[in-house]
Design a protein around this motif. Structure first.
Motif, PDB file in Angstrom:
ATOM      1  N   GLU A 288      37.586  58.442  18.699  1.00 17.59           N
ATOM      2  CA  GLU A 288      39.155  58.409  18.367  1.00 17.59           C
ATOM      3  C   GLU A 288      39.467  59.325  17.420  1.00 17.59           C
ATOM      4  O   GLU A 288      40.225  60.274  16.806  1.00 17.59           O
ATOM      5  CB  GLU A 288      39.087  57.394  18.070  1.00 17.59           C
ATOM      6  CG  GLU A 288      40.969  56.460  17.934  1.00 17.59           C
ATOM      7  CD  GLU A 288      40.544  55.582  18.062  1.00 17.59           C
ATOM      8  OE1 GLU A 288      40.964  54.489  16.307  1.00 17.59           O
ATOM      9  OE2 GLU A 288      40.785  54.397  18.969  1.00 17.59           O
ATOM     10  N   ARG A 289      38.060  59.553  16.123  1.00 18.58           N
ATOM     11  CA  ARG A 289      38.443  59.665  14.562  1.00 18.58           C
ATOM     12  C   ARG A 289      38.670  61.489  14.713  1.00 18.58           C
ATOM     13  O   ARG A 289      39.639  61.859  14.426  1.00 18.58           O
ATOM     14  CB  ARG A 289      37.550  59.563  14.191  1.00 18.58           C
ATOM     15  CG  ARG A 289      38.005  59.648  12.459  1.00 18.58           C
ATOM     16  CD  ARG A 289      38.883  59.139  12.216  1.00 18.58           C
ATOM     17  NE  ARG A 289      40.188  59.772  11.233  1.00 18.58           N
ATOM     18  CZ  ARG A 289      40.844  59.282  11.325  1.00 18.58           C
ATOM     19  NH1 ARG A 289      41.681  58.149  11.305  1.00 18.58           N
ATOM     20  NH2 ARG A 289      42.305  60.266  11.030  1.00 18.58           N
ATOM     21  N   ILE A 292      41.859  62.398  17.204  1.00 19.36           N
ATOM     22  CA  ILE A 292      42.893  62.333  16.198  1.00 19.36           C
ATOM     23  C   ILE A 292      43.151  63.400  15.027  1.00 19.36           C
ATOM     24  O   ILE A 292      44.325  64.178  14.963  1.00 19.36           O
ATOM     25  CB  ILE A 292      42.895  61.384  15.382  1.00 19.36           C
ATOM     26  CG1 ILE A 292      43.236  59.962  15.310  1.00 19.36           C
ATOM     27  CG2 ILE A 292      43.740  61.441  13.594  1.00 19.36           C
ATOM     28  CD1 ILE A 292      43.896  58.147  15.140  1.00 19.36           C
ATOM     29  N   ASP A 370      50.450  55.577  20.020  1.00 26.62           N
ATOM     30  CA  ASP A 370      49.471  54.410  19.349  1.00 26.62           C
ATOM     31  C   ASP A 370      48.979  54.375  17.998  1.00 26.62           C
ATOM     32  O   ASP A 370      48.618  53.387  16.775  1.00 26.62           O
ATOM     33  CB  ASP A 370      48.598  54.040  20.422  1.00 26.62           C
ATOM     34  CG  ASP A 370      48.861  52.687  21.763  1.00 26.62           C
ATOM     35  OD1 ASP A 370      49.418  52.752  21.412  1.00 26.62           O
ATOM     36  OD2 ASP A 370      47.723  53.267  21.986  1.00 26.62           O
ATOM     37  N   HIS A 371      48.326  56.256  17.133  1.00 29.76           N
ATOM     38  CA  HIS A 371      48.299  57.085  16.962  1.00 29.76           C
ATOM     39  C   HIS A 371      49.009  57.104  15.739  1.00 29.76           C
ATOM     40  O   HIS A 371      48.875  58.287  15.033  1.00 29.76           O
ATOM     41  CB  HIS A 371      46.825  57.626  16.917  1.00 29.76           C
ATOM     42  CG  HIS A 371      46.048  56.151  17.263  1.00 29.76           C
ATOM     43  ND1 HIS A 371      46.053  56.058  18.974  1.00 29.76           N
ATOM     44  CD2 HIS A 371      44.822  55.775  16.726  1.00 29.76           C
ATOM     45  CE1 HIS A 371      44.930  55.082  19.243  1.00 29.76           C
ATOM     46  NE2 HIS A 371      44.080  55.305  17.627  1.00 29.76           N
ATOM     47  N   ASP A 374      49.194  58.288  11.481  1.00 32.93           N
ATOM     48  CA  ASP A 374      48.514  59.546  11.615  1.00 32.93           C
ATOM     49  C   ASP A 374      48.022  60.466  11.912  1.00 32.93           C
ATOM     50  O   ASP A 374      47.697  61.293  10.988  1.00 32.93           O
ATOM     51  CB  ASP A 374      46.705  58.409  11.688  1.00 32.93           C
ATOM     52  CG  ASP A 374      46.173  57.067  11.689  1.00 32.93           C
ATOM     53  OD1 ASP A 374      46.116  57.114  10.249  1.00 32.93           O
ATOM     54  OD2 ASP A 374      45.425  56.334  12.719  1.00 32.93           O
TER      55      ASP A 374
END
Length: 505
Positions: A288-289, A292, A370-371, A374
């Motif tokens: 996930e990181r 992003i 959702d992100h 960020d």
């Protein structure tokens, strides 16, 4: 906005299509069915196919749990049209399939789509504006002709932005490690990185991080912004000057949806379709990181009007989805699903018709929503890297004042494909270097007590005997490490009572 380069085609989407059809054909249960007093073997009903395929798509990392049952029906219709399946009378070519008990079967062979040829993107120097000419198109640049030193500074700045962005894209491993593509050029050419866009997107933002456009004609119309604000802050919006009525929020939502769905090009542009589709490989929990960070960099490539519209849209649908006070905007579909289904195609789609476009876009929009906070932040490390790069180029220019500015600009190199043997060798050498560094950290750690350090070194020697032996080839070299060890007092003698044995036999 017209694409500046022709992309390599929907390669990734076609590959996914072939994978899904293969899994469906191999895993879909077949059995006998009765219909109109006749028995048919090795077939399945439409509702059974929807059940099985829906579960497959929801558990597939490329599509995810946001896939709806209706989207699964749409995909099965594409299967029927492309002769992946046929009805029990052998008919195919139409999309006449519904979520019911009609019977279908597999043909003797299911056609596999031919993958588009992955020819490298070639730079067309006639269609791509020269760096110096395109600099004048910066919104904040005056119409006067810049002086030579100003032009040199701009060229250096643009080169720094482009170089740092390309390096960051490679750093996030979007292309090589996870997508299985042989080179970066196949989905992104260096000419597609427009440094003016990146520079503008990084430096012209509001306090909330949203791009601010100086040319208001490229911005969202006022009535669209008002409608989006009304929905995002429902029911506390201050823009609601007119009285509301039952169903007012649905009409406002349709107004916003109609505007975005009628845009001539998706917000992520046709040009970057392959780039963003390849990021889908990163949308896994343990990555996930990385995903992003990849989207942070790639969204900086967008034209500033597109980035602004995309960011405002993601902020709006995210707030609507989380707003418990928002009335239902659709009788049969939940608010979150409605947001994703409505806006997915105006965010991502291919210039050519691709059967999996909707499912791929759904997956990406779900993650963006959702992100979004960020993803639309400008990475601090990129800002620092750009400034350091600019300073290094200015220093080089000062040291070599007679050189042309183009002579000191960096050349751009890309990831090179290597053989499996080279990959294994590099992997081993990199791993060994990391383990050796770990050993040095243990040796240099002054916070460890002597006892703990010995314990860690003993454990390390057991796990990595060769690396330990290279560091301490002899016992003398190992003893040097502990030559200043403190004197340890001998424990006091403990007197124990002697045990007397009985003299009796």
């Amino acid at each position: 906005m017209e694409s500046r380069l022709v992309t390599a085609g929907p390669y990734r989407a076609t590959k996914l299509w072939n994978e899904v059809t293969k899994y469906f054909r191999a895993g879909m249960p077949l059995r006998k069915h009765r219909q109109r007093f006749r028995k048919y073997g090795n077939c399945f009903s439409a509702v059974e196919a929807v059940d099985w395929l829906h579960e497959l798509l929801r558990n597939n990392r490329n599509f995810g749990p946001e896939v709806t049952r209706q989207q699964t029906v749409q995909l099965l219709r594409k299967f029927l049209k492309n002769h992946v399946i046929e009805d029990i009378k052998g008919r195919w070519g139409s999309e006449n399939l519904d979520d019911n008990n009609n019977l279908f079967r597999f043909p003797s062979t299911s056609p596999v789509k031919t993958l588009p040829r992955r020819s490298l993107l070639k730079e067309n120097t006639e269609n791509i504006p020269k760096e110096e000419e395109s600099l004048f198109k910066l919104p904040h640049f005056s119409r006067r002709t810049p002086k030579k030193h100003e032009l040199d500074t701009l060229v250096i700045t643009c080169a720094s932005y482009r170089s740092c962005v390309l390096f960051s894209i490679r750093k996030t491993k979007i292309i090589i490690s996870f997508s299985g593509l042989p080179s970066l050029e196949e989905v992104l050419h260096s000419a597609q990185v427009i440094p003016q866009y990146v520079m503008y997107n990084m430096t012209n933002t509001s306090k909330h991080g949203v791009v601010v456009l100086q040319n208001k004609s490229e911005d969202l119309p006022h009535w669209v912004l008002s409608a989006m604000k009304c929905l995002a802050y429902w029911p506390r919006s201050n823009d609601m000057s007119q009285p509301t009525y039952v169903g007012f929020e649905r009409d406002v939502f349709r107004t916003v949806a109609d505007y975005f769905l009628n845009l001539p090009e998706p917000l992520l542009t046709f040009e970057y379709y392959e780039l963003f589709v390849n990021i889908l490989d990163l949308l896994r929990p343990h990555l996930e990181r990385v995903a992003i960070e990849a989207l942070q960099i790639c969204c900086l490539l967008l034209p500033p009007p597109n980035r602004r519209k995309l960011q405002l849209l993601m902020r709006m649908i995210s707030r609507i989805s989380q707003n418990v006070d928002m009335p239902r905007l659709h009788d049969a579909v939940g608010t979150r699903s409605l947001m994703i289904q409505t806006f997915s195609r105006c965010v991502l789609c291919c210039a050519e018709e691709v059967d999996l476009d909707e499912l791929l876009a759904t997956r990406l929009v779900s993650f963006l929503m959702d992100h979004q906070q960020d993803i639309f932040q400008v990475p601090t490390y990129l800002q620092i890297a750009v400034q350091d790069h600019i300073e290094s180029l200015k220093t080089a220019q000062f040291q070599y004042p007679g050189e042309e500015i183009s002579a000191i600009l960096p050349t751009y190199s890309y990831c090179k494909q290597i053989t499996p043997q080279e990959f294994d060798e590099q992997k081993v050498s990199t791993s060994q270097a990391a383990v050796a560094e770990l050993l040095e950290n243990i040796i240099r750690d002054k916070t460890l007590s002597l006892k703990d350090k010995k314990k860690k070194l003993k454990r390390f020697q057991k796990e990595y005997p060769l690396i330990y032996q290279n560091r301490f080839p002899t016992t003398e070299s190992e003893a040097i490490l502990f030559e200043n060890k403190p004197t340890i007092k001998q424990p006091m003698l403990s007197l124990k009572k002697p045990k007397f044995r009985s003299l009796r036999y």
